[in-house]
Design an enzyme around this catalytic site. Structure first.
Site, PDB file in Angstrom:
ATOM      1  CG  PHE A 224       5.131  15.634   7.013  1.00 43.09           C
ATOM      2  CD1 PHE A 224       5.436  16.967   7.234  1.00 43.09           C
ATOM      3  CD2 PHE A 224       4.018  15.107   7.649  1.00 43.09           C
ATOM      4  CE1 PHE A 224       4.656  17.755   8.077  1.00 43.09           C
ATOM      5  CE2 PHE A 224       3.234  15.878   8.501  1.00 43.09           C
ATOM      6  CZ  PHE A 224       3.553  17.208   8.714  1.00 43.09           C
ATOM      7  CB  CYS A 226       9.439  16.395  -1.371  1.00 38.23           C
ATOM      8  SG  CYS A 226      10.307  16.754  -2.912  1.00 38.23           S
ATOM      9  CB  CYS A 461       5.826 -30.419  -8.633  1.00 44.38           C
ATOM     10  SG  CYS A 461       5.030 -28.801  -8.755  1.00 44.38           S
TER      11      CYS A 461
END
Length: 486
Positions: A224, A226, A461
């Site tokens: 279902f 391509c 940090c």
């Protein structure tokens, strides 16, 4: 002290067929060792060169035909560690899928890698457990040239991270394809042969399904998805319409007794909707994903001065494929349906991740197109070694084991932090970490230009780890998780 990055070095290896380095080595197989490292099977690489002398390795290195400079085979081999000893029962890679016993979880995906008898037979002989044969339809298929394109790192060739294809379905006559499937099942009764089909109407779907069952295949996959099929009622447009998915799944289930697998398209926002439609219509399993609609504009890949939208695959799409698998595996209603994972799988570790999110098997295409059927050796060996290290003897125990680790973003722990840690022995002083942190992070690294060393500013940090990801020398690791300071 300089360290060799064996992964960086083996990434340069051309992975030759009939490798000259191995021919020149009298006591081992350096090409096989390099391939094991390339495909994340490093723990087992040393066994292929265990008896090699320095003279053998030097001869192998001199025989290397790399277009730039020889692979540093001696240094790579000397950096290898013997495989850790394992004890106990040998892990079993067999697993059930839709009630079908599979010798291992590795299947060829419906594509150019399985378009005739000889190709699939060679794959079976190499050790692949099964095949989702290239999609069969009742329409005449005419392919374009060229039909492929690839995304490489700048200036590189051969090893691509993304692959675009415009190939459609099988060009063989329908009767020929079903005869091939029949012969494959007859000649390889222990292998799993699955027919992939695509119709345009309910009548076509049912006709193809009956022909599949008559060919004695083990199961049927309903394509279902391509992205190249643009005829009304065919291809990925069907996969975006839950009503059509339900209708076609139900009509196929009504006319055959063998398992039916619905193949989903990723070219949709919510894959759950067509997946549930297939499930409620009786699908025994869901396979996902097919290729992602994409555009490339390489002038060497244009077709008579024209371009189009077509499918994208390769390792670049793996995180997207995993996302869709996770969504289906976590869906309360779909928990009863088995999953077949597709998308960006190159190594056993890639396959493991799909299984840990709920897949009972995996389908592979692009990696085979690049490196050949031979990659099955490192996939089975690597997965078996991992299971032995974990003390796992049944592959089914790995299926879905990581689902519990996934939560919604708002449920993630936000009160702790993991700081980066610099390994100055490995650091080469390039300053990339400071550059990225300064311009893309939180200005939490100072770079000493005299010593050519980075230093962390802990007060700035935030533990984002951009520095670790950009470090080309692998000189940044992690510390233990700690509570954030108030």
């Amino acid at each position: 002290m300089k360290h060799i990055n064996i992964y960086e070095e083996t990434d340069r290896c051309l992975l030759c067929q009939d490798a000259p380095c191995t021919k020149a080595c009298k006591t081992g197989d350096p090409a096989r060792a390099l391939r094991a490292i390339r495909f994340y099977n490093t723990s087992n690489a040393a066994k292929w060169v265990a008896d090699c002398t320095d003279a053998d390795l030097e001869a192998a290195e001199q025989a290397c035909i790399h277009f730039n400079r020889p692979i540093r085979i001696r240094e790579v081999v000397h950096a290898l560690q013997p495989a850790p000893a394992t004890s106990g029962e040998t892990p079993d890679l067999s697993i059930d899928f839709c009630g079908i016993r599979c010798e291992n979880p590795f299947f060829l995906a419906s594509s150019a890698i399985c378009t005739n008898y000889d190709m699939v037979a060679r794959a079976f002989d190499a050790g692949w457990a099964g095949v989702f044969y290239k999609t069969i339809c009742l329409k005449e298929i005419k392919e374009v040239s060229p039909r492929f394109d690839a995304m490489h790192s700048f200036g590189s060739h051969g090893d691509f991270y993304g692959f675009r294809n415009m190939e459609q379905l099988s060009e063989n006559p329908v009767e020929m394809d079903f005869d091939i499937l029949r012969r494959l099942k007859q000649d390889y009764p222990t292998k799993v042969v699955i027919a992939s089909i695509m119709g345009q109407t309910e009548e076509e779907w049912m006709e193809l399904a009956k022909m599949s069952e008559a060919a004695s295949v083990d199961a049927i996959e309903l394509n279902f998805s391509c992205p190249q099929m643009r005829l009304t009622g065919m291809g990925s447009d069907v996969g975006q319409d839950p009503e059509l998915v339900a209708s076609y799944t139900a009509c196929v289930k009504s006319c055959v007794k063998i398992p039916v697998i619905a193949k989903m398209t990723p070219n949709i926002t919510h894959i759950i909707h067509p997946a549930m439609a297939a499930y409620h219509a009786g699908a025994d399993a869901i396979s996902a994903i097919n290729t992602i609609k994409s555009v490339t504009m390489n002038r060497h890949a244009e077709v008579a001065n024209q371009y189009t939208i077509s499918g994208y695959s390769g390792r670049a799409i793996k995180p997207i494929a995993l996302r869709y698998i996770l969504e289906m595996a976590n869906n309360r209603i779909l928990k009863g349906v088995q999953l077949s994972g597709i998308g960006g799988i190159e190594t056993w570790y890639d396959a493991l991740q799909f299984m840990q999110l709920g897949c009972s098997n995996v389908q592979i295409c692009t990696a085979v197109m690049q490196f050949g059927y031979r990659i099955i050796d490192d996939m089975t060996e690597g997965l078996r070694h991992y299971m032995a290290q974990q003390g796992t003897t049944r592959l089914s125990d790995l299926v879905g084991e990581q689902l519990k680790s996934f939560v919604m973003p708002h449920d993630l722990n936000r009160s702790t932090i993991v700081f980066p840690k610099f390994n100055y022995e490995r650091c080469v002083g390039c300053g990339r970490c400071e550059l990225s942190c300064r311009d893309g992070g939180h200005q939490a690294i100072n770079f000493d230009k005299e010593e050519r060393r980075p230093h962390l500013v802990g007060t700035k940090c935030v533990g984002c780890h951009l520095c670790r990801l950009v470090c080309p020398a692998g000189a940044i690791s992690v510390t233990r998780r700690t509570e954030k300071k108030q």
